[in-house]
Write a protein that holds these residues in place. Structure first.
Motif, PDB file in Angstrom:
ATOM      1  N   LEU A  87       0.821  -1.210   0.000  1.00 41.18           N
ATOM      2  CA  LEU A  87       0.000   0.000   0.000  1.00 41.18           C
ATOM      3  C   LEU A  87       0.854   1.259   0.000  1.00 41.18           C
ATOM      4  N   LYS A  88       1.913   1.300   0.803  1.00 37.22           N
ATOM      5  CA  LYS A  88       2.758   2.493   0.883  1.00 37.22           C
ATOM      6  C   LYS A  88       3.501   2.735  -0.419  1.00 37.22           C
ATOM      7  N   VAL A  89       3.927   1.665  -1.090  1.00 34.78           N
ATOM      8  CA  VAL A  89       4.622   1.830  -2.366  1.00 34.78           C
ATOM      9  C   VAL A  89       3.689   2.455  -3.400  1.00 34.78           C
ATOM     10  N   VAL A  90       2.462   1.964  -3.456  1.00 31.04           N
ATOM     11  CA  VAL A  90       1.488   2.470  -4.433  1.00 31.04           C
ATOM     12  C   VAL A  90       1.183   3.942  -4.161  1.00 31.04           C
ATOM     13  N   VAL A  91       0.860   4.274  -2.897  1.00 29.54           N
ATOM     14  CA  VAL A  91       0.479   5.644  -2.566  1.00 29.54           C
ATOM     15  C   VAL A  91       1.676   6.583  -2.655  1.00 29.54           C
ATOM     16  N   GLY A  92       2.838   6.132  -2.201  1.00 29.07           N
ATOM     17  CA  GLY A  92       4.021   6.983  -2.274  1.00 29.07           C
ATOM     18  C   GLY A  92       4.413   7.303  -3.694  1.00 29.07           C
ATOM     19  N   THR A 133       1.728   9.852  -5.176  1.00 25.75           N
ATOM     20  CA  THR A 133       1.764  11.204  -4.601  1.00 25.75           C
ATOM     21  C   THR A 133       3.133  11.852  -4.716  1.00 25.75           C
ATOM     22  N   GLY A 134       4.173  11.041  -4.873  1.00 25.70           N
ATOM     23  CA  GLY A 134       5.529  11.588  -4.906  1.00 25.70           C
ATOM     24  C   GLY A 134       6.061  11.959  -3.541  1.00 25.70           C
ATOM     25  N   SER A 135       5.391  11.530  -2.470  1.00 24.88           N
ATOM     26  CA  SER A 135       5.805  11.877  -1.109  1.00 24.88           C
ATOM     27  C   SER A 135       7.012  11.042  -0.684  1.00 24.88           C
ATOM     28  N   LEU A 136       8.117  11.781  -0.382  1.00 23.68           N
ATOM     29  CA  LEU A 136       9.306  11.071   0.103  1.00 23.68           C
ATOM     30  C   LEU A 136       9.039  10.463   1.475  1.00 23.68           C
ATOM     31  N   GLY A 137       8.204  11.180   2.257  1.00 23.30           N
ATOM     32  CA  GLY A 137       7.873  10.633   3.570  1.00 23.30           C
ATOM     33  C   GLY A 137       7.216   9.281   3.459  1.00 23.30           C
ATOM     34  N   ILE A 138       6.239   9.170   2.543  1.00 17.39           N
ATOM     35  CA  ILE A 138       5.562   7.884   2.372  1.00 17.39           C
ATOM     36  C   ILE A 138       6.505   6.857   1.741  1.00 17.39           C
ATOM     37  N   ILE A 164       4.858  17.708  -4.086  1.00 17.99           N
ATOM     38  CA  ILE A 164       4.053  16.676  -3.433  1.00 17.99           C
ATOM     39  C   ILE A 164       2.578  16.975  -3.649  1.00 17.99           C
ATOM     40  N   GLU A 165       1.833  15.950  -4.005  1.00 19.40           N
ATOM     41  CA  GLU A 165       0.387  16.082  -4.183  1.00 19.40           C
ATOM     42  C   GLU A 165      -0.315  15.124  -3.213  1.00 19.40           C
ATOM     43  N   PRO A 166      -0.487  15.559  -1.964  1.00 20.71           N
ATOM     44  CA  PRO A 166      -1.154  14.682  -0.999  1.00 20.71           C
ATOM     45  C   PRO A 166      -2.593  14.384  -1.418  1.00 20.71           C
ATOM     46  N   SER A 167      -2.981  13.148  -1.160  1.00 20.47           N
ATOM     47  CA  SER A 167      -4.342  12.736  -1.499  1.00 20.47           C
ATOM     48  C   SER A 167      -5.000  12.102  -0.295  1.00 20.47           C
ATOM     49  N   ALA A 168      -6.319  11.944  -0.398  1.00 17.12           N
ATOM     50  CA  ALA A 168      -7.041  11.287   0.698  1.00 17.12           C
ATOM     51  C   ALA A 168      -6.551   9.860   0.886  1.00 17.12           C
ATOM     52  N   ALA A 213      -3.555   8.788   0.527  1.00 12.67           N
ATOM     53  CA  ALA A 213      -2.296   8.806   1.280  1.00 12.67           C
ATOM     54  C   ALA A 213      -2.563   8.815   2.786  1.00 12.67           C
ATOM     55  N   PHE A 214      -3.497   9.701   3.187  1.00  8.44           N
ATOM     56  CA  PHE A 214      -3.817   9.775   4.608  1.00  8.44           C
ATOM     57  C   PHE A 214      -4.466   8.473   5.096  1.00  8.44           C
ATOM     58  N   LEU A 215      -5.341   7.907   4.286  1.00  9.81           N
ATOM     59  CA  LEU A 215      -6.012   6.671   4.687  1.00  9.81           C
ATOM     60  C   LEU A 215      -5.018   5.517   4.840  1.00  9.81           C
ATOM     61  N   VAL A 216      -4.075   5.434   3.876  1.00  7.29           N
ATOM     62  CA  VAL A 216      -3.075   4.372   3.948  1.00  7.29           C
ATOM     63  C   VAL A 216      -2.212   4.510   5.198  1.00  7.29           C
ATOM     64  N   MET A 217      -1.793   5.735   5.501  1.00 10.05           N
ATOM     65  CA  MET A 217      -0.925   5.930   6.668  1.00 10.05           C
ATOM     66  C   MET A 217      -1.687   5.635   7.966  1.00 10.05           C
ATOM     67  N   LEU A 218      -2.979   6.063   8.015  1.00 12.81           N
ATOM     68  CA  LEU A 218      -3.771   5.759   9.201  1.00 12.81           C
ATOM     69  C   LEU A 218      -3.995   4.251   9.344  1.00 12.81           C
ATOM     70  N   ALA A 219      -4.267   3.589   8.199  1.00 17.54           N
ATOM     71  CA  ALA A 219      -4.429   2.125   8.236  1.00 17.54           C
ATOM     72  C   ALA A 219      -3.128   1.460   8.677  1.00 17.54           C
ATOM     73  N   SER A 220      -2.003   2.008   8.193  1.00 18.41           N
ATOM     74  CA  SER A 220      -0.701   1.462   8.579  1.00 18.41           C
ATOM     75  C   SER A 220      -0.481   1.574  10.081  1.00 18.41           C
ATOM     76  N   MET A 221      -0.832   2.726  10.666  1.00 20.02           N
ATOM     77  CA  MET A 221      -0.667   2.914  12.112  1.00 20.02           C
ATOM     78  C   MET A 221      -1.527   1.928  12.896  1.00 20.02           C
ATOM     79  N   THR A 222      -2.763   1.685  12.395  1.00 17.96           N
ATOM     80  CA  THR A 222      -3.655   0.753  13.082  1.00 17.96           C
ATOM     81  C   THR A 222      -3.088  -0.670  13.066  1.00 17.96           C
ATOM     82  N   VAL A 223      -2.623  -1.107  11.892  1.00 16.65           N
ATOM     83  CA  VAL A 223      -2.045  -2.454  11.778  1.00 16.65           C
ATOM     84  C   VAL A 223      -0.769  -2.570  12.611  1.00 16.65           C
ATOM     85  N   ASP A 224       0.053  -1.509  12.565  1.00 14.72           N
ATOM     86  CA  ASP A 224       1.298  -1.530  13.345  1.00 14.72           C
ATOM     87  C   ASP A 224       1.012  -1.659  14.830  1.00 14.72           C
TER      88      ASP A 224
END
Length: 475
Positions: free
Chosen positions: A34-39, A42-47, A120-124, A126-137
């Motif tokens: 998921l992070k690879v696809v969204v990153g 969006t071009g986000s280096l953070g992701i 960087i073009e943040p998208s919804a 991106a936020f959903l993936v990161m929130l889902a990642s935090m939940t799974v982590d």
């Protein structure tokens, strides 16, 4: 320091550890994808940095799965300490993978901050993936830590640490994305650099976690003793009865198992059987600190400071595997003379026996220099079973009872047994004496009674007198 759960069976432990490790592989696979696809979109280096972090977490989780499968194998001829070190080595590899992630993140962050800006073009999503990642982590780190603490597994602890730090690093990435969005809306140019700065913060978190993990794994691989454990073990062992001191304590860890090697000082006149009992008590004391440790105890004979002259003499004999008895010391005008009895195999030639006694007396003279002279009575120690027949002689029994009645301290004589062994006649009997009579006087009485028996009945070859107290004279 956690102690393994001793109530769980080995099979249950293997199933639970492998199950939680396999679930970590599945979770890491999903999060990374998921992070690879969204990153990428969006071009986000953070992701992308988080994706790289999660990708290495996936490799680490796979290594952990393999390590727990191997580490739980029992010890064999080629791996006497088991396979637990595989877990420590697995954690070490994970540390290296984390550091490689940091190198790439720092390099790309500096490049984007100073040399090549990426919009960087943040998208919804991106936020959903990161929130889902935090939940799974959060879910995985909690499950991993529970099993890691239950079985004291360093590999699972490393995996749990990875997932828990992913929560914080994902939060930092989300913050970076929020700042980028604000920069776009408020037309604040410098906020566009929030993403690579967030990536640098992620790298800092990873470096911090890696340093902690590196210390633990390197200590385990180099057999470093856990902090404070050695002192606690010494304190416990010094409280064991018969232990004079603790000379050496060595502790090593392999996976979730500790191995302790101790050398303890015992009185040199302690028997071999007694030293084995003390070793068991020492091992039990170590288990108060390390419950599941494999303990090896090396007893070392030592002369205590308060050892008296008699014990020093016996200690020298015991060192040569000899046992002297009836040791007496006489003071002749300031010079000490020692007399002792020594039993040797009845088949030993006199020349060999005399040579052995001469060496023993020389050793005693060197180690106990205050002794001026030594005289050793050599006795034969039986090495065969005698064929005996019980005989009856009422007249002889009556004569022996009459002699015993002449000793006022002897209250009763019973169980008189006469036996013939070859051409010899032997007698044994039980004599009742007052409970409070000192042993020295008891010995004198039995010795004198033996002499009187042989004077009255010269045909007697051996006399054995069993002395008993008045309150318990039938055993």
């Amino acid at each position: 320091m956690a102690a393994p759960n001793l109530n769980a069976s080995a099979s249950d432990m293997r199933v639970e550890k492998r199950g939680v490790a396999f679930n970590s592989v599945l979770a890491a696979t999903a999060i990374t994808a998921l992070k690879v696809v969204v990153g990428t979109t969006t071009g986000s280096l953070g992701i992308l940095s988080e994706a790289a972090h999660s990708g290495l977490d996936l490799i680490a989780a796979f290594i952990t799965l393999l390590s727990v499968r191997v580490s739980d194998k029992p010890a064999d001829a080629d791996h006497q300490y088991g396979h637990g070190k595989v877990e420590n080595f697995s954690a070490f590899l994970e540390t290296g993978l984390l550091l490689l992630t940091c190198v790439w993140i720092v390099y790309e962050s500096i490049r984007r901050l100073f040399f090549h800006h990426v919009e960087i073009e943040p998208s919804a999503a991106a936020f959903l993936v990161m929130l889902a990642s935090m939940t799974v982590d959060w879910w995985r780190s909690r499950a991993l830590r529970r099993v890691a603490d239950k079985y004291d597994s360093q590999a699972l602890q490393a995996d749990a640490l990875h997932f828990s730090t992913d929560i914080w690093s994902s939060g930092v990435v989300i913050l970076g994305l929020v700042l980028v969005v604000l920069g776009h809306r408020l037309k604040i140019g410098w906020l566009r650099d929030a993403d690579p700065i967030a990536a640098l913060i992620v790298a800092g978190v990873v470096v911090y976690v890696s340093s902690r993990l590196a210390r633990q794994t390197i200590d385990a691989l180099l057999d470093a003793a856990p902090t404070g454990v050695r002192g606690r073990i010494i304190g416990e062992v010094e409280g064991v009865e018969s232990v004079l001191g603790v000379d050496r304590v060595r502790i090593r860890r392999a996976g979730n198992r500790y191995f302790a090697d101790l050398s303890v000082a015992l009185r040199r006149n302690v028997t071999f059987q007694k030293s084995g009992q003390v070793a068991e008590d020492v091992a039990e004391a170590v288990h108060h600190v390390l419950p599941d440790a494999d303990v090896v105890v090396h007893p070392i004979p030592r002369a205590p400071r308060e050892e008296n002259l008699f014990d020093r003499i016996r200690g020298v004999a015991a060192r040569s595997n000899l046992n002297v008895h009836e040791v007496s010391v006489q003071d002749f005008g300031g010079f000490l003379h020692v007399e002792q009895h020594l039993e040797l195999d009845e088949r030993m030639p006199l020349k060999d026996a005399h040579d052995l006694v001469t060496r023993l007396e020389g050793d005693i003279g060197v180690e106990v220099p205050e002794i001026s002279s030594i005289l050793t009575h050599i006795e034969s120690e039986p090495a065969h079973i005698e064929a005996t027949d019980e005989i009856r002689d009422p007249a002889l029994e009556s004569r022996l009872r009459r002699i015993a009645s002449q000793f006022p301290e002897i209250l009763d004589m019973h169980e008189i047994t006469l036996k013939r062994a070859g051409s010899h006649i032997n007698v044994s009997c039980h004599c009742t004496l007052p409970d409070t009579l000192p042993l020295a006087r008891v010995h004198d009485i039995s010795t004198e009674l033996e002499i009187r028996f042989k004077q009255e009945a010269p045909e007697l070859f051996k006399v054995l007198i069993h002395t008993e107290p008045q309150t318990d004279n039938r055993r």
